[in-house]
Design a protein around this motif. Sequence first.
Motif, PDB file in Angstrom:
ATOM      1  N   TYR A  70       0.827  -1.209   0.000  1.00 20.02           N
ATOM      2  CA  TYR A  70       0.000   0.000   0.000  1.00 20.02           C
ATOM      3  C   TYR A  70       0.865   1.265   0.000  1.00 20.02           C
ATOM      4  N   LEU A  71       2.014   1.218   0.682  1.00 19.60           N
ATOM      5  CA  LEU A  71       2.911   2.370   0.678  1.00 19.60           C
ATOM      6  C   LEU A  71       3.468   2.620  -0.716  1.00 19.60           C
ATOM      7  N   LEU A 112       0.795   4.252  -2.739  1.00 17.76           N
ATOM      8  CA  LEU A 112       0.686   5.663  -2.369  1.00 17.76           C
ATOM      9  C   LEU A 112       1.806   6.476  -3.013  1.00 17.76           C
ATOM     10  N   GLU A 158       0.967   6.963  -6.594  1.00 15.37           N
ATOM     11  CA  GLU A 158      -0.067   7.982  -6.757  1.00 15.37           C
ATOM     12  C   GLU A 158       0.513   9.388  -6.569  1.00 15.37           C
ATOM     13  N   LEU A 159       1.456   9.523  -5.647  1.00 16.59           N
ATOM     14  CA  LEU A 159       2.061  10.832  -5.412  1.00 16.59           C
ATOM     15  C   LEU A 159       2.855  11.319  -6.623  1.00 16.59           C
ATOM     16  N   TYR A 167     -11.350   0.928  -2.728  1.00  9.85           N
ATOM     17  CA  TYR A 167     -10.468   1.789  -3.530  1.00  9.85           C
ATOM     18  C   TYR A 167     -10.091   1.109  -4.844  1.00  9.85           C
ATOM     19  N   TYR A 175     -10.967   2.607  -8.425  1.00  7.24           N
ATOM     20  CA  TYR A 175      -9.849   2.968  -9.306  1.00  7.24           C
ATOM     21  C   TYR A 175      -9.982   2.284 -10.665  1.00  7.24           C
ATOM     22  N   GLY A 182      -6.883   7.981  -4.583  1.00  4.14           N
ATOM     23  CA  GLY A 182      -5.853   7.335  -3.770  1.00  4.14           C
ATOM     24  C   GLY A 182      -5.295   8.248  -2.697  1.00  4.14           C
ATOM     25  N   PHE A 183      -5.302   9.563  -2.945  1.00  2.00           N
ATOM     26  CA  PHE A 183      -4.817  10.514  -1.951  1.00  2.00           C
ATOM     27  C   PHE A 183      -5.669  10.485  -0.679  1.00  2.00           C
ATOM     28  N   LEU A 193      -5.781   5.730   0.474  1.00  2.00           N
ATOM     29  CA  LEU A 193      -4.567   5.058   0.930  1.00  2.00           C
ATOM     30  C   LEU A 193      -4.108   5.526   2.313  1.00  2.00           C
ATOM     31  N   PRO A 194      -4.116   6.837   2.625  1.00  2.00           N
ATOM     32  CA  PRO A 194      -3.775   7.230   3.997  1.00  2.00           C
ATOM     33  C   PRO A 194      -4.735   6.644   5.030  1.00  2.00           C
ATOM     34  N   LEU A 251      -3.749   2.960   5.541  1.00  2.00           N
ATOM     35  CA  LEU A 251      -2.536   2.867   6.357  1.00  2.00           C
ATOM     36  C   LEU A 251      -2.808   3.273   7.806  1.00  2.00           C
TER      37      LEU A 251
END
Length: 313
Positions: free
Chosen positions: A17-18, A21, A24-25, A93, A97, A106-107, A110-111, A114
Amino acid sequence: MLPILQQISVTCFTASYLVVLAIELLRLVGRRLPGRGLAGLVMMTIGIFTHVVYLSLRATMVDPGSAGGPDIGRLATWTDWSLMVALGLAIAYFILYLRRPDTVIGFFFLPAILAMIALAMSVQHLPAFDRTEATEFWRSVHAISMMVGSAAVLFGFLAGAMYMVQSWRLKQKRAGSALRLPTLETLQNLNRRCLVVSTVAVGIGLVSGVVMNLNRLGEIPWTNRGIMLSGVLFVWLASATAVEFLYAPASRGRKVAYLTLASFGFLVLAMSGVLTTSHGGAATETESPGANPSQASVELHETFSATTQRGVA
């Protein structure tokens, strides 16, 4: 289960998942990176797969080292429940997606995923619920979810029936009579929502039923007719939902109406299986298809005796 799968830990899906993320960033960079979308889908698939395997291992794991090992419920800790919420968010998600890969959801998702995993790790010290408490909890979740799913199927059936009637009235140019019905667009949207709600609710009901039986019986009576037909209902609802969102013919509303009408037929079939078997009644700890009642009684007596001795000690 394969030995390699038994090595899966929280780190596996958390790392996945990280990575998603981080991918996505990269949108913030402003450049289109080749393979970014595919990499995100692959890592999300790996994360969900390892997440499911990890929870499945926890559901079937019994800790023999603890004094009250046999009485500890399966998936009956705050850690388990937090991880299941995280899994639900991850699946939601992933589906959203797939439908709209151009969005930046995802912004937000995902947080939150987590954060739920972090919460699960922070409450590991809290004691687990015993098997009886876990059984009652999962029985309540199972009953409420199946009730919501059944109500959604029935609601969708009524909306589908109204859609067919309204469509016929429009063709016959009778829609302007005193007996008014909602518009076809309203009924179509209602049908779609009922289809999604019923699929999610019945899916939760099946999963909670599996965990309930693991706590109550130590196994899952797959041959029970009620369980089999409930599984058929879920497979149909999931297939119908997939068809609805992936296949768009010219007469989209009529297609949804047909799907919801057919779903009602599967619901009737599933309910007949539930109500005509022991699945729909009050179950006891010794109920299990094909089980030896005397052996079950001995095991229950031994468990009760052991519990009593621990209490005295």
